[in-house]
Write an enzyme that holds these catalytic residues in place. Structure first.
Site, PDB file in Angstrom:
ATOM      1  N   HIS A 133      -8.357  -5.057   2.486  1.00 53.49           N
ATOM      2  CA  HIS A 133      -8.177  -6.012   2.130  1.00 53.49           C
ATOM      3  C   HIS A 133      -9.411  -7.463   2.287  1.00 53.49           C
ATOM      4  O   HIS A 133      -8.467  -8.678   1.839  1.00 53.49           O
ATOM      5  CB  HIS A 133      -6.763  -6.969   2.437  1.00 53.49           C
ATOM      6  CG  HIS A 133      -5.539  -6.137   2.253  1.00 53.49           C
ATOM      7  ND1 HIS A 133      -5.401  -5.534   0.992  1.00 53.49           N
ATOM      8  CD2 HIS A 133      -4.539  -5.288   2.514  1.00 53.49           C
ATOM      9  CE1 HIS A 133      -4.554  -4.694   0.346  1.00 53.49           C
ATOM     10  NE2 HIS A 133      -3.812  -4.632   1.471  1.00 53.49           N
ATOM     11  N   ASP A 169      -3.788   3.670  -1.222  1.00 51.52           N
ATOM     12  CA  ASP A 169      -2.587   2.892  -0.778  1.00 51.52           C
ATOM     13  C   ASP A 169      -1.095   2.249  -1.393  1.00 51.52           C
ATOM     14  O   ASP A 169      -1.675   2.165  -2.755  1.00 51.52           O
ATOM     15  CB  ASP A 169      -3.214   1.741   0.596  1.00 51.52           C
ATOM     16  CG  ASP A 169      -2.349   0.932   1.665  1.00 51.52           C
ATOM     17  OD1 ASP A 169      -1.653   0.192   0.840  1.00 51.52           O
ATOM     18  OD2 ASP A 169      -2.973   0.969   2.113  1.00 51.52           O
ATOM     19  N   HIS A 171      -0.613  -0.713  -1.392  1.00 52.21           N
ATOM     20  CA  HIS A 171      -1.481  -1.859  -1.421  1.00 52.21           C
ATOM     21  C   HIS A 171      -2.162  -2.024  -2.452  1.00 52.21           C
ATOM     22  O   HIS A 171      -3.185  -1.182  -2.041  1.00 52.21           O
ATOM     23  CB  HIS A 171      -1.460  -2.753  -0.741  1.00 52.21           C
ATOM     24  CG  HIS A 171      -0.521  -2.706   0.402  1.00 52.21           C
ATOM     25  ND1 HIS A 171       0.003  -2.704   0.715  1.00 52.21           N
ATOM     26  CD2 HIS A 171       0.613  -3.975  -0.011  1.00 52.21           C
ATOM     27  CE1 HIS A 171       1.933  -2.644   1.822  1.00 52.21           C
ATOM     28  NE2 HIS A 171       1.928  -3.599   1.456  1.00 52.21           N
ATOM     29  N   ASP A 252       1.647   4.057   3.442  1.00 56.15           N
ATOM     30  CA  ASP A 252       2.882   3.275   3.047  1.00 56.15           C
ATOM     31  C   ASP A 252       3.449   3.230   1.778  1.00 56.15           C
ATOM     32  O   ASP A 252       4.750   2.867   1.434  1.00 56.15           O
ATOM     33  CB  ASP A 252       2.294   1.694   2.778  1.00 56.15           C
ATOM     34  CG  ASP A 252       0.893   1.619   2.494  1.00 56.15           C
ATOM     35  OD1 ASP A 252       0.676   2.420   1.831  1.00 56.15           O
ATOM     36  OD2 ASP A 252       0.812   0.436   2.476  1.00 56.15           O
TER      37      ASP A 252
END
Length: 374
Positions: A133, A169, A171, A252
């Site tokens: 990120h 992931d 995200h 995650d």
């Protein structure tokens, strides 16, 4: 065992934390290292201690002002209001903590070294990497620096002309997409939970034609990832014919993780890894998200087994069980006592699950794009 598989780690992950209240308070990389050694999978000759990237090296993606602000925040253990507003340091997601420069710079150092070590081919596991990120001028989503970006840059600097970056992931990899969406020599493929922060990564994103985003509805399980793997991820990577693959293997998306609402087992992640391994001579496996200390440590250890061609035991030996039994999840009330399977195995039973129609529609749209692209 794959003789060329090596592991880049560091003790900095054992001794540092974002704070007792933060999702990244949990041990992760240290658990993988300890499990690997307990299982005999991490002998000294294949373990490499990650170097720390120098500030000047970070300017290849991050702005000098931001790097200076990050260094100053670690030194003073404080940020002023202007720095917080401009660079998002000292925020709840990106707090001030003692190793806030040294820890992410170690991830970048490992990523830069990985590109060099893979010059002639091979496989590397960098579980401390995957901070996807980070943006050029600010911290973002627990990520102070973007080590996947530096891994791609290093691979290219050491002879890989075309790099495929695959991110599973929960995200979306907004920072990596910001860095490479317009680069025709970098393929970006991301699966991520629909409507999950940072709420980027729409299926309509194309960049220079090398961006394939697949939002997955909440509650989706292994069969959803299998569909993504067989009809989007593998076809896109195979058509791209990369010289190197970087797989961000965030944990995650597992059912047990508190930071998403996906319902996968580790089998989903390992199947993607196995499918991608034959598609390029250079392979870098990274960590990423993962906020349940048992599930993330077990998955990344199992992924190391696949990468290094070791057999995953049905039941862990006593030494490996001791590593898992010693873990503590401070501040987590939902798991007072971990299930026995979390302490005795690396992989939970498969979780097939229904495939939602919106996901089928998105996959079909990406397949049409892929056909036009190739």
């Amino acid at each position: 065992m794959a003789a060329s598989a090596r592991f880049i780690g560091s003790e900095i992950y054992r001794g540092s934390s974002y704070g007792d209240w933060h999702p990244l308070r949990v041990p992760r990389v240290s658990t993988v290292m300890d499990l690997g050694r307990a299982l005999g999978w991490l002998p000294p000759e294949i373990y490499i201690r990650s170097p720390r990237a120098r500030p000047a090296a970070l300017h290849a993606f991050h702005t000098p002002d931001y790097v200076s602000a990050l260094l100053a925040a670690e030194e003073t253990q404080a940020v002023d209001a202007r720095t917080r507003a401009r660079h998002h340091l000292g925020s709840p997601a990106n707090p001030v903590f003692p190793e806030m420069y040294r820890r992410p710079a170690t991830g970048v150092g490992g990523a830069l070294l990985a590109g060099e070590l893979l010059r002639a081919g091979g496989r590397l596991h960098l579980p401390g990497g995957g901070t996807h990120h980070g943006l050029p001028d600010r911290a973002n989503g627990f990520c102070y620096l973007n080590d996947p970006v530096f891994a791609i840059l290093s691979l290219k600097a050491h002879g890989a002309r075309r790099v495929a970056y695959v991110d599973i992931d929960a995200h979306h990899c907004d920072g990596v997409e910001a860095g490479f969406a317009k680069d025709p020599d970098t393929l970006l493929v991301s699966t991520h939970e629909e409507n999950r922060w940072p709420r980027t990564g729409a299926v309509t994103d194309e960049g220079a034609g090398q961006v394939f985003n697949l939002p997955i509805p909440s509650g989706a399980a292994d069969d959803a990832m299998a569909l993504a793997r067989d009809r989007v991820i593998v076809p896109a990577v195979a058509a791209f014919r990369p010289d190197a693959i970087v797989l961000q293997c965030g944990a995650d998306a597992l059912l047990e993780d508190p930071q998403s609402r996906l319902a996968m087992s580790g089998h989903a992640h390992l199947a993607v890894l196995r499918a991608l391994l034959p598609l390029a001579p250079r392979f870098l496996l990274m960590g990423g998200g993962g906020y349940n200390p048992w599930s993330v440590g077990r998955l990344w250890t199992a992924a190391w087994a696949v990468l290094s061609e070791r057999e995953i035991p049905e039941r862990l030996p006593a030494a490996a069980q001791a590593v898992l039994r010693a873990l503590v999840w401070r501040g987590q009330k939902r798991v007072a006592t971990p299930p026995e399977a979390w302490l005795t195995t690396l992989i939970d039973l498969p979780r097939p699950g229904e495939i939602p129609q919106p996901l089928r529609d998105r996959v079909a749209a990406l397949e049409s794009r892929l056909l036009a692209w190739v």
